[in-house]
Design a protein around this motif. Sequence first.
Motif, PDB file in Angstrom:
ATOM      1  N   GLY A 546       0.824  -1.203   0.000  1.00 28.74           N
ATOM      2  CA  GLY A 546       0.000   0.000   0.000  1.00 28.74           C
ATOM      3  C   GLY A 546       0.858   1.253   0.000  1.00 28.74           C
ATOM      4  O   GLY A 546       0.576   2.229  -0.717  1.00 28.74           O
ATOM      5  N   LYS A 547       1.921   1.239   0.786  1.00 31.70           N
ATOM      6  CA  LYS A 547       2.835   2.383   0.843  1.00 31.70           C
ATOM      7  C   LYS A 547       3.538   2.567  -0.506  1.00 31.70           C
ATOM      8  O   LYS A 547       3.761   3.690  -0.968  1.00 31.70           O
ATOM      9  CB  LYS A 547       3.876   2.176   1.958  1.00 31.70           C
ATOM     10  N   LYS A 548       3.882   1.457  -1.156  1.00 30.96           N
ATOM     11  CA  LYS A 548       4.567   1.545  -2.455  1.00 30.96           C
ATOM     12  C   LYS A 548       3.647   2.129  -3.521  1.00 30.96           C
ATOM     13  O   LYS A 548       4.077   2.933  -4.351  1.00 30.96           O
ATOM     14  CB  LYS A 548       5.071   0.158  -2.871  1.00 30.96           C
ATOM     15  N   VAL A 549       2.386   1.730  -3.505  1.00 31.57           N
ATOM     16  CA  VAL A 549       1.421   2.289  -4.452  1.00 31.57           C
ATOM     17  C   VAL A 549       1.310   3.805  -4.249  1.00 31.57           C
ATOM     18  O   VAL A 549       1.277   4.584  -5.212  1.00 31.57           O
ATOM     19  CB  VAL A 549       0.036   1.616  -4.301  1.00 31.57           C
ATOM     20  N   ALA A 550       1.271   4.230  -2.975  1.00 31.79           N
ATOM     21  CA  ALA A 550       1.188   5.664  -2.651  1.00 31.79           C
ATOM     22  C   ALA A 550       2.431   6.403  -3.137  1.00 31.79           C
ATOM     23  O   ALA A 550       2.334   7.484  -3.739  1.00 31.79           O
ATOM     24  CB  ALA A 550       1.013   5.850  -1.146  1.00 31.79           C
ATOM     25  N   LEU A 551       3.594   5.835  -2.894  1.00 26.63           N
ATOM     26  CA  LEU A 551       4.841   6.487  -3.307  1.00 26.63           C
ATOM     27  C   LEU A 551       4.945   6.580  -4.824  1.00 26.63           C
ATOM     28  O   LEU A 551       5.393   7.594  -5.373  1.00 26.63           O
ATOM     29  CB  LEU A 551       6.043   5.735  -2.727  1.00 26.63           C
ATOM     30  N   ARG A 552       4.510   5.533  -5.507  1.00 26.88           N
ATOM     31  CA  ARG A 552       4.551   5.571  -6.972  1.00 26.88           C
ATOM     32  C   ARG A 552       3.593   6.639  -7.510  1.00 26.88           C
ATOM     33  O   ARG A 552       3.843   7.233  -8.563  1.00 26.88           O
ATOM     34  CB  ARG A 552       4.229   4.186  -7.550  1.00 26.88           C
ATOM     35  N   LYS A 553       2.486   6.893  -6.789  1.00 23.15           N
ATOM     36  CA  LYS A 553       1.564   7.945  -7.187  1.00 23.15           C
ATOM     37  C   LYS A 553       2.229   9.317  -7.057  1.00 23.15           C
ATOM     38  O   LYS A 553       2.082  10.183  -7.929  1.00 23.15           O
ATOM     39  CB  LYS A 553       0.288   7.889  -6.338  1.00 23.15           C
ATOM     40  N   VAL A 554       2.966   9.528  -5.971  1.00 19.80           N
ATOM     41  CA  VAL A 554       3.710  10.786  -5.794  1.00 19.80           C
ATOM     42  C   VAL A 554       4.708  10.965  -6.936  1.00 19.80           C
ATOM     43  O   VAL A 554       4.817  12.044  -7.531  1.00 19.80           O
ATOM     44  CB  VAL A 554       4.436  10.817  -4.430  1.00 19.80           C
ATOM     45  N   GLN A 555       5.430   9.889  -7.255  1.00 19.59           N
ATOM     46  CA  GLN A 555       6.401   9.945  -8.352  1.00 19.59           C
ATOM     47  C   GLN A 555       5.698  10.272  -9.677  1.00 19.59           C
ATOM     48  O   GLN A 555       6.188  11.090 -10.467  1.00 19.59           O
ATOM     49  CB  GLN A 555       7.133   8.609  -8.474  1.00 19.59           C
ATOM     50  N   ALA A 556       4.539   9.673  -9.901  1.00 24.72           N
ATOM     51  CA  ALA A 556       3.800   9.905 -11.141  1.00 24.72           C
ATOM     52  C   ALA A 556       3.352  11.360 -11.268  1.00 24.72           C
ATOM     53  O   ALA A 556       3.358  11.930 -12.365  1.00 24.72           O
ATOM     54  CB  ALA A 556       2.581   8.982 -11.210  1.00 24.72           C
ATOM     55  N   GLU A 557       2.977  11.957 -10.136  1.00 27.33           N
ATOM     56  CA  GLU A 557       2.568  13.363 -10.151  1.00 27.33           C
ATOM     57  C   GLU A 557       3.733  14.261 -10.574  1.00 27.33           C
ATOM     58  O   GLU A 557       3.556  15.230 -11.318  1.00 27.33           O
ATOM     59  CB  GLU A 557       2.061  13.784  -8.762  1.00 27.33           C
ATOM     60  N   ILE A 558       4.920  13.950 -10.095  1.00 23.71           N
ATOM     61  CA  ILE A 558       6.104  14.738 -10.455  1.00 23.71           C
ATOM     62  C   ILE A 558       6.523  14.469 -11.894  1.00 23.71           C
ATOM     63  O   ILE A 558       6.947  15.369 -12.625  1.00 23.71           O
ATOM     64  CB  ILE A 558       7.251  14.451  -9.457  1.00 23.71           C
ATOM     65  N   ASP A 559       6.363  13.226 -12.330  1.00 24.80           N
ATOM     66  CA  ASP A 559       6.731  12.860 -13.704  1.00 24.80           C
ATOM     67  C   ASP A 559       5.868  13.554 -14.751  1.00 24.80           C
ATOM     68  O   ASP A 559       6.242  13.615 -15.929  1.00 24.80           O
ATOM     69  CB  ASP A 559       6.637  11.338 -13.895  1.00 24.80           C
ATOM     70  N   GLU A 560       4.709  14.092 -14.342  1.00 21.22           N
ATOM     71  CA  GLU A 560       3.857  14.816 -15.287  1.00 21.22           C
ATOM     72  C   GLU A 560       4.561  16.061 -15.851  1.00 21.22           C
ATOM     73  O   GLU A 560       4.151  16.603 -16.874  1.00 21.22           O
ATOM     74  CB  GLU A 560       2.544  15.242 -14.621  1.00 21.22           C
ATOM     75  N   TYR A 561       5.616  16.515 -15.148  1.00 17.76           N
ATOM     76  CA  TYR A 561       6.357  17.694 -15.606  1.00 17.76           C
ATOM     77  C   TYR A 561       7.539  17.311 -16.503  1.00 17.76           C
ATOM     78  O   TYR A 561       8.225  18.178 -17.020  1.00 17.76           O
ATOM     79  CB  TYR A 561       6.850  18.503 -14.406  1.00 17.76           C
ATOM     80  N   LYS A 562       7.751  15.991 -16.617  1.00 14.85           N
ATOM     81  CA  LYS A 562       8.869  15.514 -17.432  1.00 14.85           C
ATOM     82  C   LYS A 562       8.381  15.177 -18.848  1.00 14.85           C
ATOM     83  O   LYS A 562       7.206  15.365 -19.169  1.00 14.85           O
ATOM     84  CB  LYS A 562       9.522  14.308 -16.755  1.00 14.85           C
ATOM     85  N   LYS A 563       9.241  14.711 -19.671  1.00 15.53           N
ATOM     86  CA  LYS A 563       8.939  14.443 -21.077  1.00 15.53           C
ATOM     87  C   LYS A 563       7.701  13.565 -21.206  1.00 15.53           C
ATOM     88  O   LYS A 563       7.571  12.549 -20.526  1.00 15.53           O
ATOM     89  CB  LYS A 563      10.144  13.763 -21.740  1.00 15.53           C
ATOM     90  N   GLU A 564       6.778  13.989 -22.077  1.00 13.68           N
ATOM     91  CA  GLU A 564       5.526  13.308 -22.389  1.00 13.68           C
ATOM     92  C   GLU A 564       4.481  13.407 -21.279  1.00 13.68           C
ATOM     93  O   GLU A 564       3.393  12.848 -21.387  1.00 13.68           O
ATOM     94  CB  GLU A 564       5.769  11.836 -22.764  1.00 13.68           C
ATOM     95  N   GLY A 565       4.791  14.105 -20.169  1.00 14.32           N
ATOM     96  CA  GLY A 565       3.785  14.347 -19.135  1.00 14.32           C
ATOM     97  C   GLY A 565       2.877  15.494 -19.550  1.00 14.32           C
ATOM     98  O   GLY A 565       3.193  16.264 -20.464  1.00 14.32           O
ATOM     99  N   CYS A 566       1.737  15.647 -18.855  1.00 13.39           N
ATOM    100  CA  CYS A 566       0.770  16.673 -19.278  1.00 13.39           C
ATOM    101  C   CYS A 566       1.287  18.093 -19.017  1.00 13.39           C
ATOM    102  O   CYS A 566       0.770  19.055 -19.596  1.00 13.39           O
ATOM    103  CB  CYS A 566      -0.580  16.453 -18.600  1.00 13.39           C
TER     104      CYS A 566
END
Length: 633
Positions: A546-566
């Motif tokens: 559960g903690k890993k899913v949460a952490l990956r969500k945080v990472q995904a939010e930041i990745d939105e600013y990287k290449k191909e993110g919204c």
Amino acid sequence: MKKRTTVIDLLNESVDKYAANPFLWEKKDKRFEAVTFAETRQKAHQLAGGLIALGVNTGEKVALLSEGRSLWITGELGILHAGAVNVPLSIKLEESNDLIFRIQHSETTYVIVSGGQLKKIRAITDSLPSVKKIIILDEQEKYEAKEIGLKEILEKGEKYLDEHPDAVIERTAQIKPDDLANIAYTSGTTADPKGVMLTHRNYTANVEQALSLMTITPSYRTLIILPLDHCFAHVAGFYSFMAFGASVATVQTGRSPMETLKNIPVNIKEFKPSILLSVPALAKNFRKNIEASIRSKGEKTEKLFNWAMKLAYKYNKEGYNKGQGWEILKKPVLALLDRILFKKVREAFGGNLKFFIGGGALLDIDLQRFFYAIGIPMLQGYGLSEATPIISSNSLDRHKLGSSGHLVKWMDLKICDPDGKELPDCEKGEIVIRGENVMAGYYKNEKATAETIVDGWLHTGDMGYMDGDGFLYVTGRFKSLLIASDGEKYSPEGIEEALADQSKFIEQVVLYNNQSPYTVAIVVPNKEQLKSFVTKQNIDWNLPEGKKVALRKVQAEIDEYKKEGCFSGQFPERWLPAAIAVVGEPFTEQNGLVNSTMKIMRGKVEKRYEARIKALFEQGAKDICNELNINEL
């Protein structure tokens, strides 16, 4: 600029013009009650008489620690009429060391404290041998050594003035414009507290400067929801309103800080202010409350509101250019929407609110557009304690959303490169100013004063530029730049604010790069939102997965600013965090990581999490699902 005056002159001139006008409003039981301008001066004289009778001498330091209330303002005026210097203390200072440092460093000899803050002073009295008396604003059943009630002080004052009717007038006649009015301690964002020395003329000059940008009439009312110890509340709040015979109210003090916060929306609706002072953190809360209220009215209302907001955004643009071209065709539709929708939203603010004055930190343009759309412009300004504090502001007549507005009159400003060379318009550099609003210096800190004020010019430490239309844009801290290993520099504030504002899963962010291989971040997550997200995946939050899913969500939010993110391309990718330390404790005033104007103190965050930052450059740190991050959740 007018003649060089004191705060005493300011009050006397206002009493001469507006003696019977209500000045101070306070809700003690069920309704707000007023004190007139004449009564305010009488109360200040009586308190000053009591302080003089107690033995307070010209130039002595008197600390004031209290919640916002009429007595805070008359307390400061009483201190100043006694020829003394007010050392305003934030009620959010919890740790003994913070209060001890300020009282000792300022050489305070008298303390005025409310009943609600008394326990803090009693806890440290033994560490304050130079304090002669502690004056308590609220009656106590029992008084300890050195303590005396305000009632007794006022009785002393009344008796003393009967015997010496000219005592206060004689004392105030000795006060010069360059005499100290306040020693205001600023937490800053990177260093230990410094005592900003603000003179009487600093205050009266900055009032005159502030009023060069906007007009206040005697009918105007404001509810001060910001801490009274900060000079923003002094100048933009009670001293500017004093100058024009207008009214000032304070928030009803609750039995706890949380209850006081809950009183803010209630008091706003009751008092019906014309203007409110705000900082970004409060503005964001107001917006959240409005949006929550709209959602509670059902899906149809929410859809109408969202459609109306999009229409208003397109019409308003950046404010100064609203309704241009074909957009003018939307004006009748927006007028209808204002009557049936936005007007009802404004009723939550009493129905009379003309605009907010925003200060304290960078205010993102989306937040400004939101309030502009509902018909209550948030006019962002810029300043700092060392400038008493107002340097610039937008006004109803002249504004550009996203900017910090036009400069006040009777002040010089230049934008300088790191070598001190003045830059042309539209080039970014350090904001440097000169004027009568510049502080006298830092108390007992000649080194810091000499570094900050050079040949009369105040180096603000903030980055910005002037555009071709005379609007100032503040872009971040000059001294808190990210510095890559190749020497390239970048201001982090824009990225940090975007990450926190655009994601409901991220609360706070501090980026770090001090000539490092890559940029890293300390992230405070929104645990409740993450927990909800994980639970909706039918995964147990309490398990490591559960903690890993949460952490990956945080990472995904930041990745939105990287290449191909919204949000790709919004910021250079090299300044986005390649490794993230998630921390469970928010940055707050209580833990010393946020100052009184809600600015994150970058240096203190870096020091607190020094070991975590170091670990972000070790092998495996770029995987957000590392053991340190899992443990923090």
